[in-house]
Write an enzyme that holds these catalytic residues in place. Structure first.
Site, mmCIF file in Angstrom:
data_model
loop_
_atom_site.group_PDB
_atom_site.id
_atom_site.type_symbol
_atom_site.label_atom_id
_atom_site.label_comp_id
_atom_site.label_asym_id
_atom_site.label_seq_id
_atom_site.Cartn_x
_atom_site.Cartn_y
_atom_site.Cartn_z
ATOM 1 N N CYS A 18 0.819 -1.225 0.000
ATOM 2 C CA CYS A 18 0.000 0.000 0.000
ATOM 3 C C CYS A 18 0.845 1.264 0.000
ATOM 4 C CB CYS A 18 -0.940 -0.016 1.201
ATOM 5 S SG CYS A 18 -2.182 -1.320 1.117
ATOM 6 N N ASP A 51 -14.497 6.397 1.410
ATOM 7 C CA ASP A 51 -14.661 5.297 2.366
ATOM 8 C C ASP A 51 -14.015 4.034 1.807
ATOM 9 O OD1 ASP A 51 -15.606 3.966 4.689
ATOM 10 O OD2 ASP A 51 -17.407 5.196 4.665
ATOM 11 N N ASP A 52 -14.034 2.951 2.606
ATOM 12 C CA ASP A 52 -13.285 1.751 2.250
ATOM 13 C C ASP A 52 -13.924 0.944 1.135
ATOM 14 O OD1 ASP A 52 -11.065 1.764 4.303
ATOM 15 O OD2 ASP A 52 -12.811 1.939 5.605
ATOM 16 N N ASP A 69 -8.651 -4.028 -4.556
ATOM 17 C CA ASP A 69 -7.359 -3.610 -4.023
ATOM 18 C C ASP A 69 -6.273 -4.514 -4.590
ATOM 19 O OD1 ASP A 69 -5.270 -2.570 -2.316
ATOM 20 O OD2 ASP A 69 -6.852 -1.941 -0.952
ATOM 21 N N HIS A 141 -8.848 -11.764 -13.514
ATOM 22 C CA HIS A 141 -8.275 -11.196 -14.731
ATOM 23 C C HIS A 141 -6.774 -11.060 -14.549
ATOM 24 C CE1 HIS A 141 -8.270 -9.039 -18.502
ATOM 25 N NE2 HIS A 141 -7.589 -8.043 -17.949
ATOM 26 N N SER A 142 -6.024 -11.315 -15.624
ATOM 27 C CA SER A 142 -4.565 -11.197 -15.574
ATOM 28 C C SER A 142 -4.061 -10.473 -16.808
ATOM 29 C CB SER A 142 -3.919 -12.587 -15.482
ATOM 30 O OG SER A 142 -4.219 -13.345 -16.645
ATOM 31 N N ASP A 225 -10.134 1.077 7.879
ATOM 32 C CA ASP A 225 -8.907 0.304 8.074
ATOM 33 C C ASP A 225 -7.705 1.194 7.799
ATOM 34 O OD1 ASP A 225 -9.118 0.360 5.304
ATOM 35 O OD2 ASP A 225 -8.694 -1.768 5.030
#
Length: 331
Positions: A18, A51-52, A69, A141-142, A225
């Protein structure tokens, strides 16, 4: 800690975890002009306060929580990286008071640099975390990417009357933190030295499910978080959205073992410094040292919940008070 072929994943990315987020101030300026029109009252939480997760009411008793994320490696071991990234992605649902239901993988992989079996180990780590959380992991997905990246898009459910959100703080509430901080510093130390902090890995692979359940059971309605914007950055967003001022007792904030030593050895992520620069204009720092301020702003990966309320077993690190000139006060 390396993969079976001796690859150090952290050496294939500029940043890590992060801490590689777009700086918060820059991000807010970017999206300020891009607020979409909502479909009406059923979009309970959108982009208003960052917000999260987004929350949509689908019936009087049920809401859907959605989030995504992903990030570059924070550790060299592929399986552990997968576990950390998946734990972090699920955290956004827990931070909203939800329960994750299904997740899909998001994978970027430098096919010409790293073998496919390492990518498989990353994905295996994500599947194992999903299994522990009782969350289905189904496809994804890649892409072929210059840097390795992994994360998840997660869908969960919540009671629309019992959400945790960042704009529900009230003066007089204590602030509780459910995990110690320092992962940004310790991940930077790991990348530079190759040495492993077992304590940091334990923090980053611990689900926030239990903390979320405790908060809801206690009647708490305000939480977030602590991830890439650091404790101060996420608390600033909470206090600003709730129109209160947050007071932090810096000596009460728990640190992961070895964090201060790593800082004094020169390991501080650039993201942590950017976080501090962002909140300083809104902060009364008192006589707190620069080292302590940087630790409070340290860019966390898969951190704990910051809760406006008191939780059993979680240290109280401050309180919310009526709005003052400074949104944050450090004492």
């Amino acid at each position: 800690m390396t993969g079976p072929s001796g690859f150090r994943l952290t050496q294939y990315a500029r940043g890590g975890g992060c801490a590689c987020k777009i700086p918060p101030g820059e991000l807010e300026e970017t999206i300020a002009r891009l607020v979409p029109d909502g479909p009406g009252a059923d979009l309970i939480v959108g982009v208003e306060h960052g917000d999260d997760g987004a929350v949509v009411r689908v019936s009087p008793a049920m809401a859907v929580v959605v989030t995504a994320d992903f990030f570059t490696p924070v550790v060299d071991d592929a399986y552990t990286f997968g576990r950390i990234a998946a734990t972090n992605a699920l955290s956004d649902v827990y931070a909203m008071g939800g329960v994750p239901l299904v997740a899909v993988n998001l994978l970027g992989w430098p096919r010409d640099k790293l073998p496919a079996d390492l990518a498989a180990e990353v994905l295996r780590g994500g599947i194992d975390v999903g299994r522990a959380a009782r969350c289905y992991v189904a496809g994804g997905h890649s892409i072929d990417d210059p840097e390795p990246k992994y994360g998840m898009a997660v869908t969960g459910t919540a009671d629309p009357a019992e959400l945790l959100r960042i704009d529900a703080g009230q003066p007089g509430l204590p602030l509780s933190l459910t995990k110690p901080i320092g992962t940004g510093v310790l991940n930077a130390w790991h990348k530079a030295t190759g040495q492993v902090s077992a304590a940091a890995i334990e923090v980053m692979t611990t689900l926030n499910a239990g903390a979320s359940r405790l908060a809801l059971a206690a009647g708490i309605r305000c939480a977030t978080d602590v991830t890439g914007f650091g404790l101060l950055g996420h608390l600033f967003k909470l206090a600003r959205a709730s129109e209160v001022t947050a007071v932090v007792d810096h000596a009460a904030v728990p640190l992961i073992e070895g964090t201060r030593e790593a800082v004094r050895a020169g390991h501080m992520p650039g993201g942590s410094r950017r976080n501090l620069e962002w909140v300083l204009p809104h902060t009364d720092t008192g006589g707190v040292s620069e080292e302590d301020l940087l630790l409070l702003a340290d860019a966390q990966t898969s951190g704990g919940l910051l809760v406006a309320g008191e939780l059993p077993g979680a240290p109280v690190i401050g309180e919310l008070i009526p709005r003052r000139d400074s949104v944050l006060i450090i004492r």
